[in-house]
Design a protein around this motif. Structure first.
Motif, PDB file in Angstrom:
ATOM      1  N   PRO A 162      50.697  14.619   0.513  1.00 44.54           N
ATOM      2  CA  PRO A 162      52.013  15.058   0.082  1.00 44.54           C
ATOM      3  C   PRO A 162      52.469  14.176  -1.056  1.00 44.54           C
ATOM      4  CG  PRO A 162      51.973  14.550   2.423  1.00 44.54           C
ATOM      5  CD  PRO A 162      50.687  14.079   1.823  1.00 44.54           C
ATOM      6  N   THR A 163      52.439  14.667  -2.261  1.00 45.24           N
ATOM      7  CA  THR A 163      52.789  13.872  -3.419  1.00 45.24           C
ATOM      8  C   THR A 163      53.821  14.577  -4.239  1.00 45.24           C
ATOM      9  OG1 THR A 163      51.017  14.859  -4.705  1.00 45.24           O
ATOM     10  CG2 THR A 163      50.492  12.836  -3.515  1.00 45.24           C
ATOM     11  N   ASP A 164      54.289  13.916  -5.282  1.00 43.83           N
ATOM     12  CA  ASP A 164      55.312  14.531  -6.101  1.00 43.83           C
ATOM     13  C   ASP A 164      55.114  14.164  -7.543  1.00 43.83           C
ATOM     14  OD1 ASP A 164      56.206  11.831  -5.528  1.00 43.83           O
ATOM     15  OD2 ASP A 164      57.957  12.397  -6.683  1.00 43.83           O
ATOM     16  N   ALA A 165      55.821  14.882  -8.418  1.00 44.62           N
ATOM     17  CA  ALA A 165      55.756  14.605  -9.841  1.00 44.62           C
ATOM     18  C   ALA A 165      57.064  14.042 -10.300  1.00 44.62           C
ATOM     19  CB  ALA A 165      55.451  15.899 -10.588  1.00 44.62           C
ATOM     20  N   SER A 166      57.076  13.395 -11.450  1.00 46.72           N
ATOM     21  CA  SER A 166      58.347  12.984 -12.033  1.00 46.72           C
ATOM     22  C   SER A 166      58.254  12.954 -13.527  1.00 46.72           C
ATOM     23  CB  SER A 166      58.769  11.609 -11.507  1.00 46.72           C
ATOM     24  OG  SER A 166      57.930  10.622 -12.013  1.00 46.72           O
ATOM     25  N   ALA A 167      59.376  13.263 -14.170  1.00 40.28           N
ATOM     26  CA  ALA A 167      59.471  13.096 -15.608  1.00 40.28           C
ATOM     27  C   ALA A 167      60.428  11.954 -15.793  1.00 40.28           C
ATOM     28  CB  ALA A 167      60.032  14.349 -16.241  1.00 40.28           C
ATOM     29  N   ASN A 168      59.953  10.853 -16.310  1.00 39.95           N
ATOM     30  CA  ASN A 168      60.713   9.630 -16.270  1.00 39.95           C
ATOM     31  C   ASN A 168      61.990   9.684 -17.073  1.00 39.95           C
ATOM     32  OD1 ASN A 168      58.613   8.787 -14.857  1.00 39.95           O
ATOM     33  ND2 ASN A 168      57.583   7.825 -16.551  1.00 39.95           N
ATOM     34  N   ALA A 169      62.967   9.013 -16.516  1.00 37.50           N
ATOM     35  CA  ALA A 169      64.179   8.784 -17.279  1.00 37.50           C
ATOM     36  C   ALA A 169      64.075   7.360 -17.804  1.00 37.50           C
ATOM     37  CB  ALA A 169      65.399   8.933 -16.382  1.00 37.50           C
ATOM     38  N   GLY A 170      64.354   7.169 -19.055  1.00 36.67           N
ATOM     39  CA  GLY A 170      64.220   5.845 -19.636  1.00 36.67           C
ATOM     40  C   GLY A 170      62.794   5.375 -19.559  1.00 36.67           C
ATOM     41  N   ALA A 171      62.590   4.147 -19.011  1.00 40.78           N
ATOM     42  CA  ALA A 171      61.249   3.578 -18.951  1.00 40.78           C
ATOM     43  C   ALA A 171      60.554   3.879 -17.647  1.00 40.78           C
ATOM     44  CB  ALA A 171      61.321   2.070 -19.163  1.00 40.78           C
ATOM     45  N   ALA A 172      61.204   4.624 -16.752  1.00 39.91           N
ATOM     46  CA  ALA A 172      60.590   4.909 -15.453  1.00 39.91           C
ATOM     47  C   ALA A 172      59.364   5.771 -15.639  1.00 39.91           C
ATOM     48  CB  ALA A 172      61.594   5.625 -14.546  1.00 39.91           C
ATOM     49  N   PRO A 173      58.252   5.444 -14.949  1.00 39.87           N
ATOM     50  CA  PRO A 173      57.013   6.212 -15.136  1.00 39.87           C
ATOM     51  C   PRO A 173      57.082   7.565 -14.475  1.00 39.87           C
ATOM     52  CG  PRO A 173      56.728   4.596 -13.420  1.00 39.87           C
ATOM     53  CD  PRO A 173      58.095   4.357 -14.010  1.00 39.87           C
ATOM     54  N   VAL A 174      56.397   8.528 -15.035  1.00 43.83           N
ATOM     55  CA  VAL A 174      56.257   9.823 -14.407  1.00 43.83           C
ATOM     56  C   VAL A 174      55.089   9.705 -13.461  1.00 43.83           C
ATOM     57  CG1 VAL A 174      55.762  12.248 -14.749  1.00 43.83           C
ATOM     58  CG2 VAL A 174      57.142  11.024 -16.400  1.00 43.83           C
ATOM     59  N   THR A 175      55.352   9.651 -12.194  1.00 40.94           N
ATOM     60  CA  THR A 175      54.289   9.474 -11.212  1.00 40.94           C
ATOM     61  C   THR A 175      54.447  10.468 -10.102  1.00 40.94           C
ATOM     62  OG1 THR A 175      55.594   7.820 -10.044  1.00 40.94           O
ATOM     63  CG2 THR A 175      54.071   7.011 -11.704  1.00 40.94           C
ATOM     64  N   SER A 188      41.094   6.411 -12.172  1.00 44.41           N
ATOM     65  CA  SER A 188      41.147   5.149 -11.443  1.00 44.41           C
ATOM     66  C   SER A 188      42.060   4.154 -12.144  1.00 44.41           C
ATOM     67  CB  SER A 188      39.730   4.564 -11.321  1.00 44.41           C
ATOM     68  OG  SER A 188      39.752   3.327 -10.643  1.00 44.41           O
ATOM     69  N   ARG A 189      41.993   4.103 -13.461  1.00 44.06           N
ATOM     70  CA  ARG A 189      42.863   3.187 -14.199  1.00 44.06           C
ATOM     71  C   ARG A 189      44.329   3.554 -14.002  1.00 44.06           C
ATOM     72  NH1 ARG A 189      40.739   3.867 -18.751  1.00 44.06           N
ATOM     73  NH2 ARG A 189      42.278   5.100 -19.907  1.00 44.06           N
ATOM     74  N   TRP A 190      44.626   4.853 -14.062  1.00 42.84           N
ATOM     75  CA  TRP A 190      46.010   5.279 -13.847  1.00 42.84           C
ATOM     76  C   TRP A 190      46.485   4.944 -12.442  1.00 42.84           C
ATOM     77  CZ3 TRP A 190      45.274  10.891 -16.115  1.00 42.84           C
ATOM     78  CH2 TRP A 190      45.221  10.821 -17.517  1.00 42.84           C
ATOM     79  N   MET A 191      45.648   5.220 -11.449  1.00 37.60           N
ATOM     80  CA  MET A 191      46.047   5.010 -10.055  1.00 37.60           C
ATOM     81  C   MET A 191      46.289   3.544  -9.727  1.00 37.60           C
ATOM     82  SD  MET A 191      46.338   7.881  -8.422  1.00 37.60           S
ATOM     83  CE  MET A 191      45.798   9.602  -8.442  1.00 37.60           C
ATOM     84  N   ASN A 192      45.683   2.650 -10.491  1.00 40.76           N
ATOM     85  CA  ASN A 192      45.823   1.224 -10.210  1.00 40.76           C
ATOM     86  C   ASN A 192      46.965   0.573 -10.973  1.00 40.76           C
ATOM     87  OD1 ASN A 192      43.668  -0.130  -8.353  1.00 40.76           O
ATOM     88  ND2 ASN A 192      42.577   1.496  -9.437  1.00 40.76           N
ATOM     89  N   GLU A 193      47.702   1.337 -11.747  1.00 43.14           N
ATOM     90  CA  GLU A 193      48.894   0.787 -12.368  1.00 43.14           C
ATOM     91  C   GLU A 193      49.984   0.662 -11.299  1.00 43.14           C
ATOM     92  OE1 GLU A 193      50.119   2.988 -15.786  1.00 43.14           O
ATOM     93  OE2 GLU A 193      48.137   2.880 -16.749  1.00 43.14           O
ATOM     94  N   PRO A 194      50.663  -0.469 -11.228  1.00 44.20           N
ATOM     95  CA  PRO A 194      51.658  -0.696 -10.165  1.00 44.20           C
ATOM     96  C   PRO A 194      52.699   0.411 -10.040  1.00 44.20           C
ATOM     97  CG  PRO A 194      51.235  -2.726 -11.349  1.00 44.20           C
ATOM     98  CD  PRO A 194      50.511  -1.646 -12.106  1.00 44.20           C
ATOM     99  N   GLY A 220      49.765   5.602  -3.758  1.00 42.35           N
ATOM    100  CA  GLY A 220      49.096   4.852  -2.701  1.00 42.35           C
ATOM    101  C   GLY A 220      47.582   4.918  -2.771  1.00 42.35           C
ATOM    102  N   LEU A 221      47.034   5.087  -3.973  1.00 45.78           N
ATOM    103  CA  LEU A 221      45.580   5.202  -4.125  1.00 45.78           C
ATOM    104  C   LEU A 221      44.985   4.049  -4.927  1.00 45.78           C
ATOM    105  CD1 LEU A 221      45.126   9.034  -4.751  1.00 45.78           C
ATOM    106  CD2 LEU A 221      44.400   7.729  -2.750  1.00 45.78           C
ATOM    107  N   ALA A 222      45.715   2.969  -5.107  1.00 44.15           N
ATOM    108  CA  ALA A 222      45.175   1.822  -5.833  1.00 44.15           C
ATOM    109  C   ALA A 222      43.994   1.249  -5.054  1.00 44.15           C
ATOM    110  CB  ALA A 222      46.249   0.754  -6.017  1.00 44.15           C
ATOM    111  N   GLY A 223      42.988   0.823  -5.802  1.00 48.54           N
ATOM    112  CA  GLY A 223      41.811   0.261  -5.163  1.00 48.54           C
ATOM    113  C   GLY A 223      40.574   0.512  -5.995  1.00 48.54           C
ATOM    114  N   PRO A 224      39.410   0.268  -5.406  1.00 50.05           N
ATOM    115  CA  PRO A 224      38.157   0.465  -6.147  1.00 50.05           C
ATOM    116  C   PRO A 224      37.914   1.937  -6.456  1.00 50.05           C
ATOM    117  CG  PRO A 224      37.710   0.040  -3.830  1.00 50.05           C
ATOM    118  CD  PRO A 224      39.172  -0.200  -4.030  1.00 50.05           C
ATOM    119  N   GLU A 225      37.070   2.160  -7.457  1.00 44.79           N
ATOM    120  CA  GLU A 225      36.792   3.528  -7.887  1.00 44.79           C
ATOM    121  C   GLU A 225      36.231   4.391  -6.765  1.00 44.79           C
ATOM    122  OE1 GLU A 225      34.393   3.996 -11.337  1.00 44.79           O
ATOM    123  OE2 GLU A 225      35.964   3.364 -12.730  1.00 44.79           O
ATOM    124  N   ASN A 226      35.446   3.799  -5.869  1.00 42.33           N
ATOM    125  CA  ASN A 226      34.824   4.632  -4.835  1.00 42.33           C
ATOM    126  C   ASN A 226      35.859   5.238  -3.889  1.00 42.33           C
ATOM    127  OD1 ASN A 226      35.451   2.188  -3.610  1.00 42.33           O
ATOM    128  ND2 ASN A 226      33.608   2.131  -2.349  1.00 42.33           N
TER     129      ASN A 226
END
Length: 304
Positions: free
Chosen positions: A3-16, A149-155, A162-168
């Motif tokens: 269950p995930t969601d999208a966002s279009a950032n306001a200001g500097a907030a990331p779209v995640t 993987s690079r995107w998912m590991n950005e804080p 919740g998918l930060a971690g190794p590529e596998n």
């Protein structure tokens, strides 16, 4: 699919997008359905009969294209023998399997694919948006895993996905969809040919999400992650979500609603959906978050 969601950032907030750590974790945390007061429809039973599931057994290539499973293949082999059909091999990318038969049966490419629960996302093609042409291309592991993987590991992203971690670990998340029964398709979003977002298009009525809201047949869900830093904070989320929601409605005539479930705390995400013509339907409790159920209705698409 989490269950995930999208966002279009306001200001500097990331779209995640938000989500649980894995499909397995999601399945194991299903709770009771939400109050049916959010809608007049009953929630669907998600337990499909074994014989029905067997009809959708499939082999999926790394390019995201699916080939018919053993049951369907056997049936086609018998039909081909009877009609003296000649079938060409399936290629990669946008190549299609074609067939010529001695009978008057039309080419396979002109008929719906019964082995695809979403209407062959790979063939939807690009859609025009105010920001340029957007093309959803099914994920290919060997090509797309490093950037996803690079995107998912950005804080800022991992806080919601919740998918930060190794590529596998991320590869497992992707393969669980690519090798599944077709109810979820992970895609790269190419804006004017440049990869800049990750999408999941999924059958919400066949997802565990349906136990938490009054799902209707063919409800289709969307998840969005805008990956590139240069693409965040400039309102792209709402623009792209509107275009993709309308694309779903155009390509899936049986679908009357596109749904999403952003974290209620993710105000940029909720704002993006409202900008994209979704309406707020209800707050629902999911295993990993309290979510805002957002719905874009076919009947209201030209009014919102």
């Amino acid at each position: 699919m989490p269950p995930t969601d999208a966002s279009a950032n306001a200001g500097a907030a990331p779209v995640t997008d938000t989500g649980t750590t894995s499909p397995t974790a999601r399945e194991s945390r299903i709770g009771p359905a939400a109050d049916a007061g959010a809608d007049s429809e009953d929630t669907l039973d998600l337990h499909l009969p074994d014989e029905f599931v067997a009809l959708f057994a499939e082999d999926t290539g790394t390019d995201g294209k699916r080939s018919l499973g053993a049951t369907a293949t056997a049936g086609q082999a018998s039909a081909s023998a009877a009609s003296a059909a000649t079938v060409e091999g399936t290629g990669t990318g946008t190549d299609k399997t074609t067939a010529t038969c001695a009978s008057e049966t039309p080419p396979a490419s002109t008929a719906p694919n019964p082995d695809d629960l979403l209407g062959d996302v790979a063939d939807w093609g690009p859609v025009s948006t105010p920001a340029g042409a957007l093309h959803l291309v099914p994920v290919r592991i060997e090509r797309d895993l490093p950037i996803i993987s690079r995107w998912m590991n950005e804080p800022a992203v991992s806080a919601f996905w919740g998918l930060a971690g190794p590529e596998n670990a991320i590869e497992e998340h992707l393969r669980s969809q690519l090798l599944g029964d077709g109810r979820s398709v992970p895609c790269m979003g190419l804006l004017e040919g440049t990869p800049m977002s990750y999408w999941e298009i999924y059958r919400a009525d066949l997802d565990p999400l349906a136990r938490h809201y009054p799902a209707r047949p063919h409800d289709t869900g969307v998840h969005l992650l805008i990956g590139g830093m240069s693409d965040r904070g400039r309102g792209l989320g709402g623009t792209l979500l509107r275009a993709v929601a309308d694309l779903v409605l155009d390509k899936r005539p049986a679908c009357a609603r596109v749904v999403a479930e952003p974290d209620i705390r993710n105000t940029p995400s909720v704002a993006a959906f409202l900008t994209a013509g979704f309406r707020f339907s209800a707050e629902i409790d999911l295993p990993a978050k309290r979510a805002a159920l957002m719905i874009r209705d076919r009947s209201l698409r030209h009014l919102m």
